[in-house]
Design a protein around this motif. Structure first.
Motif, PDB file in Angstrom:
ATOM      1  N   ASN A 252      33.457  53.755  31.208  1.00 37.65           N
ATOM      2  CA  ASN A 252      34.429  52.709  30.863  1.00 37.65           C
ATOM      3  C   ASN A 252      35.350  52.410  32.041  1.00 37.65           C
ATOM      4  O   ASN A 252      35.806  51.269  32.246  1.00 37.65           O
ATOM      5  N   GLN A 255      33.429  50.252  34.489  1.00 34.11           N
ATOM      6  CA  GLN A 255      33.352  48.887  33.973  1.00 34.11           C
ATOM      7  C   GLN A 255      34.689  48.157  34.123  1.00 34.11           C
ATOM      8  O   GLN A 255      34.740  46.972  34.477  1.00 34.11           O
ATOM      9  N   GLY A 256      35.805  48.860  33.876  1.00 34.63           N
ATOM     10  CA  GLY A 256      37.123  48.245  34.039  1.00 34.63           C
ATOM     11  C   GLY A 256      37.391  47.870  35.478  1.00 34.63           C
ATOM     12  O   GLY A 256      37.943  46.786  35.772  1.00 34.63           O
ATOM     13  N   TYR A 257      37.019  48.782  36.397  1.00 37.63           N
ATOM     14  CA  TYR A 257      37.219  48.472  37.804  1.00 37.63           C
ATOM     15  C   TYR A 257      36.343  47.302  38.220  1.00 37.63           C
ATOM     16  O   TYR A 257      36.764  46.453  39.039  1.00 37.63           O
ATOM     17  N   ALA A 258      35.132  47.236  37.694  1.00 39.11           N
ATOM     18  CA  ALA A 258      34.249  46.115  38.044  1.00 39.11           C
ATOM     19  C   ALA A 258      34.864  44.792  37.595  1.00 39.11           C
ATOM     20  O   ALA A 258      34.759  43.765  38.312  1.00 39.11           O
ATOM     21  N   ARG A 259      35.496  44.765  36.423  1.00 40.37           N
ATOM     22  CA  ARG A 259      36.136  43.514  35.966  1.00 40.37           C
ATOM     23  C   ARG A 259      37.300  43.133  36.871  1.00 40.37           C
ATOM     24  O   ARG A 259      37.504  41.949  37.201  1.00 40.37           O
ATOM     25  N   ILE A 260      38.075  44.175  37.292  1.00 41.92           N
ATOM     26  CA  ILE A 260      39.199  43.884  38.181  1.00 41.92           C
ATOM     27  C   ILE A 260      38.681  43.382  39.541  1.00 41.92           C
ATOM     28  O   ILE A 260      39.208  42.418  40.127  1.00 41.92           O
ATOM     29  N   ALA A 262      36.063  41.795  40.187  1.00 42.93           N
ATOM     30  CA  ALA A 262      35.470  40.453  40.063  1.00 42.93           C
ATOM     31  C   ALA A 262      36.512  39.380  39.776  1.00 42.93           C
ATOM     32  O   ALA A 262      36.176  38.179  39.770  1.00 42.93           O
ATOM     33  N   SER A 263      37.771  39.766  39.610  1.00 42.98           N
ATOM     34  CA  SER A 263      38.815  38.795  39.271  1.00 42.98           C
ATOM     35  C   SER A 263      39.261  38.046  40.534  1.00 42.98           C
ATOM     36  O   SER A 263      39.053  38.506  41.657  1.00 42.98           O
ATOM     37  N   GLN A 306      46.685  44.562  35.559  1.00 49.32           N
ATOM     38  CA  GLN A 306      45.303  45.007  35.349  1.00 49.32           C
ATOM     39  C   GLN A 306      45.098  46.465  35.828  1.00 49.32           C
ATOM     40  O   GLN A 306      44.479  47.290  35.137  1.00 49.32           O
TER      41      GLN A 306
END
Length: 776
Positions: A252, A255-260, A262-263, A306
């Motif tokens: 998790n 995945q959270g770091y990947a969303r950050i 990609a922001s 974030q």
């Protein structure tokens, strides 16, 4: 009698004390118990130690969870507030247009965070020696100087580096608290917490970038030192996220770091950092930053929430993992204790069962061994000694069990079988040797009987020669002793001497017959009863027994001393006491001789004591008669032998001898009642009918005069002494004329003296016979 001893005391090793056997059984039981106790205690101790360790680990994790929930959250919020206040303070020092209300709002948020942190730090802690509390107190101590640095910032006293450095120092101590949180007692939780702490440290590095860019001010200018710090922060931030944080985050977290990442905000951050590293230029007094850094504040305002959310989520994940691990550890302790308890119960049950089984089988083997040793083997030995057949079923059989106890039992059965077979062979050899010795004794006894008959004939033929008659009498006495020794051999060889008597014999005559068997019979004084007689079938055995004791008494007492034999009725039958005046004997010697008196010795013992077999013969005869023979010290210092004959061998005389018979002068006494032949007879278990007259060994006893009937109503009183007719009771040789002997010299030879004593004895016996006949 004083010096006879059948054998020495038995070795002490022949019988094992019962206490030693009980000690062996107790030792075996103790070993089995210890065999069970040691692994049980070791297993129990291991379980206790393991459970205690797991419980301590669980308690530490619970304490870490409690500290994380108590300190971690307010500490992280306070760190974020201090990072924001630090950036605002740096911008204020750089001359950026920071509204006064913005700085006040940042400071107020920090004050609220400090208050919440101090409340959490002042709350109770489960661990008295918690190292986290030390770092917490250090952070709280640093926060006490916060107001002072704020005043310096407002008054612009000091420098911007010292102001921002204060905030960075407080934040570093806060990070040390998070690092201490990661040192948990569970390796999995510790491994999971390290990337989270690194994530928090990476957030602090990004916050320092924000502070350094804020300190560039509206002109976008940094000193060389601050620009170097900026480039280091950018490299450290990228290294931490790319190498230390992201690869080790849980799913998790990645995945959270990947969303950050990609922001747009993260892309803007990366673009600004690249521009700072690539497009900076030197200017007088410092380094000029590119214009793109003006978009940093807007980007950072979007990126911080974030990252904070990611940090908080990972921190909660660590706390939850620690709490779950603590629950698992407690569950493990429960199952460990439960499983170990069940295992211990099973071990105890198996050990108890095995111990009871082994002890039961060992007890059965012990009972079987004791039964065989104390009952079966003695019965078998006794039957073999009696020449009886042994039933093979009486021997212990092999069990066929292949375990250790079964093999021991089979080995014992084999040892018993070999022992019985060996004893059977020995018994057969002994019985054969006994029959051989008895046969020799029988044939030799017959020769002696013929020699006695020849001696009698010579006495009748040459009785007129006094010197020859004395020698013949001495030869006759020695031959009688030889006859008794041959009878001893027959008795010890297992044979039985038959009794030639057909009529009961008075006790006085039995004593006289026994004394006549002794070579030195003139030293024996007899005191006996006339109202009691002895059964015919036991006369020879009793006479032989008393003769052995009398012979022993005369041999081991001074030649001039007297040996007394007296008989009297007692409660258990007839008591015959033989008393000599020999040397003293130690009490333990009497105890030894009495203890061995009735023992049937093996041939090895007989061979060692071949020169003193008297007590062995006495013991054999006493066993046959059911009599008791006891040796003790006499009142004269010598030895007294007491023989108690059972009442079943006695006959009470109903009345005194009948009167009216004419007294007669008997002929000179000579041995009468000779047995023609000595026959070998097997010994019976108990004598039944009396032996017929004329069979068996001959006995020397005086001729008995017929008794006269007693007149009715006559009183029993001692009769007056009869008048002696001159030369009526003299022997024929003494009635003949002799030449007068010279007065000045004694020319009597020893043979003549012995002959005179023999004539005196015969005359005395004749007088006693007449006295009994003359009783009214």
């Amino acid at each position: 009698m004083t010096a006879t001893s059948p054998e020495g005391p038995p070795p002490e090793g022949r019988r094992e004390p019962a206490k030693r056997r009980r000690r062996s059984v107790i030792r075996l039981r103790t070993l089995l118990v210890w065999l069970a106790v040691v692994p049980t205690v070791a297993m129990g101790a291991q379980v206790v130690v393991t459970a205690d360790r797991l419980l301590q680990q669980s308690a530490h994790l619970r304490a870490d969870v409690a500290d994380g929930e108590r300190i971690g959250r307010p500490l992280y919020e306070l760190m974020a507030d201090l990072q924001a206040e630090r950036s605002t303070t740096a911008a204020r020092w750089a001359g950026s247009p920071v509204p006064k209300g913005e700085l006040s709002r940042r400071r107020a948020a920090t004050d609220r965070g400090v208050a919440a942190f101090r409340r959490a730090a002042d709350s109770a802690d489960a661990r008295a020696d918690d190292r986290v509390d030390g770092y917490v107190r250090a952070v709280d101590k640093q926060l006490e100087r916060l107001d002072a640095y704020r005043e310096r910032t407002d008054a612009r006293s000091g420098s911007a580096d010292r102001a921002t450095g204060y905030y960075s120092g407080v934040i570093e101590r806060m990070l040390r608290v998070f690092q201490e949180f990661s040192n948990m007692d569970d390796a999995t939780v510790t491994q999971q917490s390290r990337p989270v702490v690194a994530l928090v440290e990476a957030s602090e590095v990004l916050a320092r970038e924000d502070t350094l860019l804020a300190s560039a001010g509206p002109a976008g200018k940094l000193s060389a030192e601050r620009f170097a710090e900026l480039t280091n922060a950018i490299g450290a931030h990228r290294f931490l996220f790319g190498t230390t944080v992201v690869p080790y985050l849980p799913e998790n977290g990645r995945q959270g770091y990947a969303r950050i990442a990609a922001s747009d905000a993260w892309k803007t951050k990366t673009r600004i950092e690249d521009a700072v590293l690539a497009d900076h230029h030197d200017i007088p007094g410092g380094i000029g930053l590119p214009g793109t850094v003006r978009g940093w504040s807007a980007m950072y305002g979007k990126l911080v929430p974030q990252l904070s959310a990611l940090d908080a989520e990972q921190l909660r994940g660590v706390i939850e993992a620690a709490d779950t691990t603590a629950d698992e550890l407690e569950t493990q302790v429960f199952w460990l204790v439960a499983g170990s308890g069940v295992g211990l119960l099973l071990v105890v049950a198996v050990v108890v069962f095995a111990t009871r089984t082994v002890l039961r089988r060992m007890a059965g083997l012990h009972r079987r061994t004791v039964t065989v040793a104390q009952k079966t083997l003695p019965e078998i030995v006794e039957r073999l000694q009696r020449g009886q057949h042994i039933d093979p079923d009486a021997l212990p059989a092999r069990s066929g069990d292949r375990d250790e106890v079964g093999r021991i039992s089979d080995a014992f059965a084999g040892a018993v079988s070999v022992s019985v077979e060996g004893y059977r062979q020995l018994a057969d050899e002994r019985q054969g040797f006994g029959m051989f010795a008895a046969g020799i004794a029988s044939r030799t006894g017959n020769l002696v009987s013929r020699q006695l008959s020849l001696t009698e004939d010579l006495q009748d033929t040459f009785g007129h020669d006094e010197a020859l008659l004395a020698q013949l009498m001495k030869s006759d006495q020695l031959t009688v002793g030889m006859r008794r020794q041959i009878e001893n051999l027959l008795i010890l060889a297992g044979g039985e001497v038959p009794d030639p008597h057909a009529e009961p014999m008075r006790v006085a005559d039995v004593l006289r017959e026994a004394a006549a068997e002794v070579e030195d019979f003139r030293r024996i004084e007899r005191v006996a009863l006339d109202e009691v007689s002895v059964e015919p079938r036991v006369i020879s055995a009793i006479s032989h027994l008393l003769a052995e004791l009398l012979d022993n008494a005369t041999r081991f007492s001074p030649p001039a001393s007297r040996v007394t034999i007296r008989a009297e009725l007692v409660t258990d039958g007839l008591s015959v006491e033989i008393e000599d005046r020999g040397p003293r004997v130690a009490p333990e010697r009497y105890e030894e001789m009495n203890g061995r008196l009735h023992a049937a010795p093996p041939y090895a013992v007989l061979a060692e004591n071949a020169h003193r077999l008297g007590l062995f013969v006495v013991g054999h005869l006493a066993d046959q008669l059911g009599a008791r023979v006891t040796l003790r010290r006499s009142t004269y210092g010598g030895t007294a032998a007491i023989v108690i004959l059972p009442e079943e061998h006695l006959i009470r005389t109903e009345g005194p001898p009948k009167a009216g018979a004419e007294p007669r002068v008997p002929a000179p006494q000579r041995p009468a009642g000779r047995k023609p032949e000595l026959a070998l007879h097997a010994r019976a278990a108990a004598p039944a009918d009396p032996a017929p007259a004329g069979a068996g060994l001959p006995r020397r006893r005086p001729a008995e005069a017929p008794t006269a009937p007693t007149a009715p109503g006559a009183k029993s009183a001692l009769p007056p002494l009869p008048e002696r007719v001159p030369q009526t009771h003299l022997a024929k040789q003494l009635r003949e004329q002799r030449a007068p002997e010279p007065d000045d010299e004694d020319t009597a030879t020893p043979e003549e003296v012995a002959d005179a004593w023999a004539d005196y004895e015969q005359g005395t016996e004749t007088v006693e016979t007449e006295l009994r006949q003359d009783q009214p």
